[in-house]
Scaffold this motif. Sequence first.
Motif, PDB file in Angstrom:
ATOM      1  N   ALA A  87      41.494  30.145  41.236  1.00  0.00           N
ATOM      2  CA  ALA A  87      41.669  31.525  40.775  1.00  0.00           C
ATOM      3  C   ALA A  87      42.625  31.571  39.596  1.00  0.00           C
ATOM      4  CB  ALA A  87      42.199  32.384  41.922  1.00  0.00           C
ATOM      5  N   GLY A  88      42.183  32.143  38.469  1.00  0.00           N
ATOM      6  CA  GLY A  88      43.036  32.200  37.287  1.00  0.00           C
ATOM      7  C   GLY A  88      42.696  33.344  36.361  1.00  0.00           C
ATOM      8  N   HIS A  89      43.651  33.712  35.525  1.00  0.00           N
ATOM      9  CA  HIS A  89      43.489  34.745  34.493  1.00  0.00           C
ATOM     10  C   HIS A  89      43.285  36.129  35.116  1.00  0.00           C
ATOM     11  CE1 HIS A  89      43.261  32.214  30.782  1.00  0.00           C
ATOM     12  NE2 HIS A  89      43.157  31.309  31.734  1.00  0.00           N
ATOM     13  N   PHE A  90      44.340  36.631  35.709  1.00  0.00           N
ATOM     14  CA  PHE A  90      44.336  37.907  36.441  1.00  0.00           C
ATOM     15  C   PHE A  90      44.161  39.104  35.512  1.00  0.00           C
ATOM     16  CE2 PHE A  90      46.670  41.638  37.868  1.00  0.00           C
ATOM     17  CZ  PHE A  90      46.244  41.794  39.178  1.00  0.00           C
ATOM     18  N   GLY A  91      43.476  40.129  36.024  1.00  0.00           N
ATOM     19  CA  GLY A  91      43.397  41.430  35.378  1.00  0.00           C
ATOM     20  C   GLY A  91      43.321  42.514  36.432  1.00  0.00           C
ATOM     21  N   SER A 136      40.480  41.314  38.770  1.00  0.00           N
ATOM     22  CA  SER A 136      39.440  40.452  38.216  1.00  0.00           C
ATOM     23  C   SER A 136      40.083  39.146  37.772  1.00  0.00           C
ATOM     24  CB  SER A 136      38.745  41.142  37.039  1.00  0.00           C
ATOM     25  OG  SER A 136      39.685  41.431  36.013  1.00  0.00           O
ATOM     26  N   PHE A 137      39.316  38.088  37.835  1.00  0.00           N
ATOM     27  CA  PHE A 137      39.791  36.764  37.431  1.00  0.00           C
ATOM     28  C   PHE A 137      38.578  35.834  37.421  1.00  0.00           C
ATOM     29  CE2 PHE A 137      40.389  37.518  41.945  1.00  0.00           C
ATOM     30  CZ  PHE A 137      39.841  36.404  42.568  1.00  0.00           C
ATOM     31  N   HIS A 138      38.790  34.581  37.106  1.00  0.00           N
ATOM     32  CA  HIS A 138      37.684  33.637  37.259  1.00  0.00           C
ATOM     33  C   HIS A 138      37.983  32.698  38.419  1.00  0.00           C
ATOM     34  CE1 HIS A 138      39.752  30.521  34.396  1.00  0.00           C
ATOM     35  NE2 HIS A 138      39.923  30.126  35.639  1.00  0.00           N
ATOM     36  N   TRP A 139      36.900  32.201  39.018  1.00  0.00           N
ATOM     37  CA  TRP A 139      36.993  31.007  39.858  1.00  0.00           C
ATOM     38  C   TRP A 139      36.676  29.821  38.961  1.00  0.00           C
ATOM     39  CZ3 TRP A 139      39.301  31.770  44.220  1.00  0.00           C
ATOM     40  CH2 TRP A 139      39.085  32.927  44.975  1.00  0.00           C
ATOM     41  N   GLU A 140      37.553  28.836  38.948  1.00  0.00           N
ATOM     42  CA  GLU A 140      37.243  27.621  38.189  1.00  0.00           C
ATOM     43  C   GLU A 140      35.940  27.000  38.678  1.00  0.00           C
ATOM     44  OE1 GLU A 140      38.620  25.774  35.779  1.00  0.00           O
ATOM     45  OE2 GLU A 140      40.496  26.804  35.374  1.00  0.00           O
ATOM     46  N   ALA A 141      35.682  27.120  39.983  1.00  0.00           N
ATOM     47  CA  ALA A 141      34.458  26.543  40.529  1.00  0.00           C
ATOM     48  C   ALA A 141      33.980  27.341  41.725  1.00  0.00           C
ATOM     49  CB  ALA A 141      34.684  25.086  40.945  1.00  0.00           C
ATOM     50  N   ASP A 142      32.742  27.797  41.652  1.00  0.00           N
ATOM     51  CA  ASP A 142      32.074  28.440  42.773  1.00  0.00           C
ATOM     52  C   ASP A 142      31.137  27.393  43.380  1.00  0.00           C
ATOM     53  OD1 ASP A 142      30.297  29.844  44.429  1.00  0.00           O
ATOM     54  OD2 ASP A 142      30.452  31.667  43.229  1.00  0.00           O
ATOM     55  N   PHE A 143      31.448  26.952  44.588  1.00  0.00           N
ATOM     56  CA  PHE A 143      30.686  25.880  45.215  1.00  0.00           C
ATOM     57  C   PHE A 143      29.220  26.265  45.402  1.00  0.00           C
ATOM     58  CE2 PHE A 143      33.849  22.806  47.266  1.00  0.00           C
ATOM     59  CZ  PHE A 143      34.839  23.089  46.340  1.00  0.00           C
ATOM     60  N   ASP A 144      28.957  27.564  45.582  1.00  0.00           N
ATOM     61  CA  ASP A 144      27.583  28.013  45.786  1.00  0.00           C
ATOM     62  C   ASP A 144      26.839  28.254  44.471  1.00  0.00           C
ATOM     63  OD1 ASP A 144      27.782  27.956  48.576  1.00  0.00           O
ATOM     64  OD2 ASP A 144      28.726  29.931  48.607  1.00  0.00           O
ATOM     65  N   MET A 145      27.536  28.099  43.363  1.00  0.00           N
ATOM     66  CA  MET A 145      26.918  28.277  42.052  1.00  0.00           C
ATOM     67  C   MET A 145      27.022  26.980  41.250  1.00  0.00           C
ATOM     68  SD  MET A 145      25.787  31.452  41.753  1.00  0.00           S
ATOM     69  CE  MET A 145      25.868  32.010  40.055  1.00  0.00           C
ATOM     70  N   GLY A 146      26.871  25.864  41.935  1.00  0.00           N
ATOM     71  CA  GLY A 146      26.859  24.572  41.265  1.00  0.00           C
ATOM     72  C   GLY A 146      28.205  24.132  40.741  1.00  0.00           C
ATOM     73  N   GLY A 147      29.287  24.747  41.225  1.00  0.00           N
ATOM     74  CA  GLY A 147      30.622  24.398  40.750  1.00  0.00           C
ATOM     75  C   GLY A 147      30.973  25.004  39.412  1.00  0.00           C
ATOM     76  N   ARG A 148      30.191  25.999  38.965  1.00  0.00           N
ATOM     77  CA  ARG A 148      30.454  26.623  37.669  1.00  0.00           C
ATOM     78  C   ARG A 148      31.599  27.618  37.757  1.00  0.00           C
ATOM     79  NH1 ARG A 148      25.036  27.995  34.361  1.00  0.00           N
ATOM     80  NH2 ARG A 148      26.652  28.177  32.757  1.00  0.00           N
ATOM     81  N   SER A 149      32.203  27.907  36.622  1.00  0.00           N
ATOM     82  CA  SER A 149      33.259  28.911  36.534  1.00  0.00           C
ATOM     83  C   SER A 149      32.618  30.293  36.478  1.00  0.00           C
ATOM     84  CB  SER A 149      34.086  28.671  35.266  1.00  0.00           C
ATOM     85  OG  SER A 149      35.119  29.629  35.151  1.00  0.00           O
ATOM     86  N   THR A 150      33.026  31.178  37.404  1.00  0.00           N
ATOM     87  CA  THR A 150      32.375  32.477  37.529  1.00  0.00           C
ATOM     88  C   THR A 150      33.390  33.613  37.573  1.00  0.00           C
ATOM     89  OG1 THR A 150      32.341  32.293  39.950  1.00  0.00           O
ATOM     90  CG2 THR A 150      30.383  31.538  38.764  1.00  0.00           C
ATOM     91  N   LEU A 151      32.915  34.783  37.242  1.00  0.00           N
ATOM     92  CA  LEU A 151      33.709  35.999  37.302  1.00  0.00           C
ATOM     93  C   LEU A 151      33.921  36.416  38.752  1.00  0.00           C
ATOM     94  CD1 LEU A 151      34.956  38.480  35.817  1.00  0.00           C
ATOM     95  CD2 LEU A 151      32.680  39.507  35.891  1.00  0.00           C
ATOM     96  N   ALA A 152      35.114  36.857  39.077  1.00  0.00           N
ATOM     97  CA  ALA A 152      35.439  37.351  40.414  1.00  0.00           C
ATOM     98  C   ALA A 152      36.005  38.751  40.313  1.00  0.00           C
ATOM     99  CB  ALA A 152      36.454  36.426  41.096  1.00  0.00           C
ATOM    100  N   ILE A 153      35.621  39.615  41.256  1.00  0.00           N
ATOM    101  CA  ILE A 153      36.192  40.955  41.375  1.00  0.00           C
ATOM    102  C   ILE A 153      36.537  41.164  42.846  1.00  0.00           C
ATOM    103  CG2 ILE A 153      35.872  43.419  40.993  1.00  0.00           C
ATOM    104  CD1 ILE A 153      33.669  42.722  39.000  1.00  0.00           C
TER     105      ILE A 153
END
Length: 488
Positions: free
Chosen positions: A251-255, A267-284
């Motif tokens: 979890a990084g880059h808070f808003g 809001s922030f990003h996940w450096e890796a979403d295990f269910d999305m192939g380990g890609r960096s994704t938007l989180a809310i």
Amino acid sequence: MKRLYSILAAMTLATAANAQIGAPFIHDPSTIAECEGKYYTFGTGGGGLISEDGWTWNSGAERPGGGAAPDVIKIGDRYLCIYGATGGGLGGGHAGRILTMWNKTLDPKSPDFKWSEAVEVCFSDGMEDQDAIDPGIMLDPSTGRLWVSYGTYFGTIRLIELDPTTGFRKSGNVEKDIAIDCEASDLICRNGWYYLLGTHGTCCDGVNSTYNIVVGRSKSPEGPYIDNVGRDMYHGGGRMVVAAGDRKTGAGHFGRTIIDEGVEVASFHWEADFDMGGRSTLAIRPLLWKNDWPYCGEQFKGGTFEIESERRGYALELAVDFVRMNVARMGGFGGFGGRPQQNAEPPKPVENQTLDQVKSTWPEGDIPARIGDYMFRPHQRWTVTPVEGKGAYLGNTYFKITIEGTERALAATADCEVKTVPAYTGADEQLWRIEQLTDGTFRIMPKVIPGQEGINTSICLYSAGDSTPTLAKYDFSSDNSKWNFRNH
């Protein structure tokens, strides 16, 4: 440190239910910005994400300049974007520049869409113990002053002040070191406190990234920022706000985005979403507060619950006759205690009353709702299910609310009451917006009020009395507007 939106994907990919859908791929997202009914976020490398509803995200936002970790804020009728050019060890060095630019709109299809020429507001020379990158911006609501924090693990987090009318560095301003041992920082203000949120841990290593978001607070935007056990962030302090979970890490880059009084999201990003192939994704995620400290709640995903009124602790239920359970009571004095009998069988668990045992006593048509003592009965058990393809709101989809084991659905009426209908049909008045409030309770709102135009954003499920649910204007100061989901 930012508030939300950015991108990195031109493909359209649907995720599992109750995650952002579309192509929510982004790194270092900016704080969410709303423009003409749409949501925007920008990320490292240029470009960004756009969402019509705050739930489905796709590429399309445009930002020149490239660089890293932008942030966006609306000031008056314009949008100010701030971002880092080089720095962060990119290209092998820590010589960085922070720049600002303006736009009247974030919609790249608008005739007014035109970014102003970028202006440098600070820099690092690559030799000092500081790196000009990862800016986070805050407009102080009490003073109108505009503050920026920036920096990485390479040295300090610094604070500067900008002119809110020009976006330039304020004349005579001298930068100030306010934290170490973090990066991707952001500043927010609430209840007389100023908060510095920093991203701690390691980044940019996918599923191995240890990023997490920590916080300290101060009575001045210039610090010192102290955590919950008295540690100064200038000496490495920081209280946890959100860490890894739900098969997502980094979890990084808070808003922070304020939706309504008592309704906030982080809001922030996940450096890796295990269910999305380990890609960096938007989180809310819901942003909650306890004793004036922020922390992230869990995204509401539905389930089967008692829906409990905060007003009294009574349960939402069907207005049907109470069906007694005939269970023999053991022991002396009419079953209320007494000495245990010798060689008596141990007590056996009482089975819950089942739907089949009572549903024949219920009317076949519409049944009103009421509130009463929770007794583990079928008419008090609600299954809450996310509904895709029926619209959404910032951070979640709408839900249907049905009696467990049935399709009997909770619905809003034209006279602002609630009832249950025999079967869920997908009608808008049977769809519910569910948001966790800053105190941990929930707001439950019908998507529409029949006969009224547009999407409902102000009327919620409301406890008009200890036994009377209704629909009324949301009021965060009143427990009548608040509900809890209990998993008994």
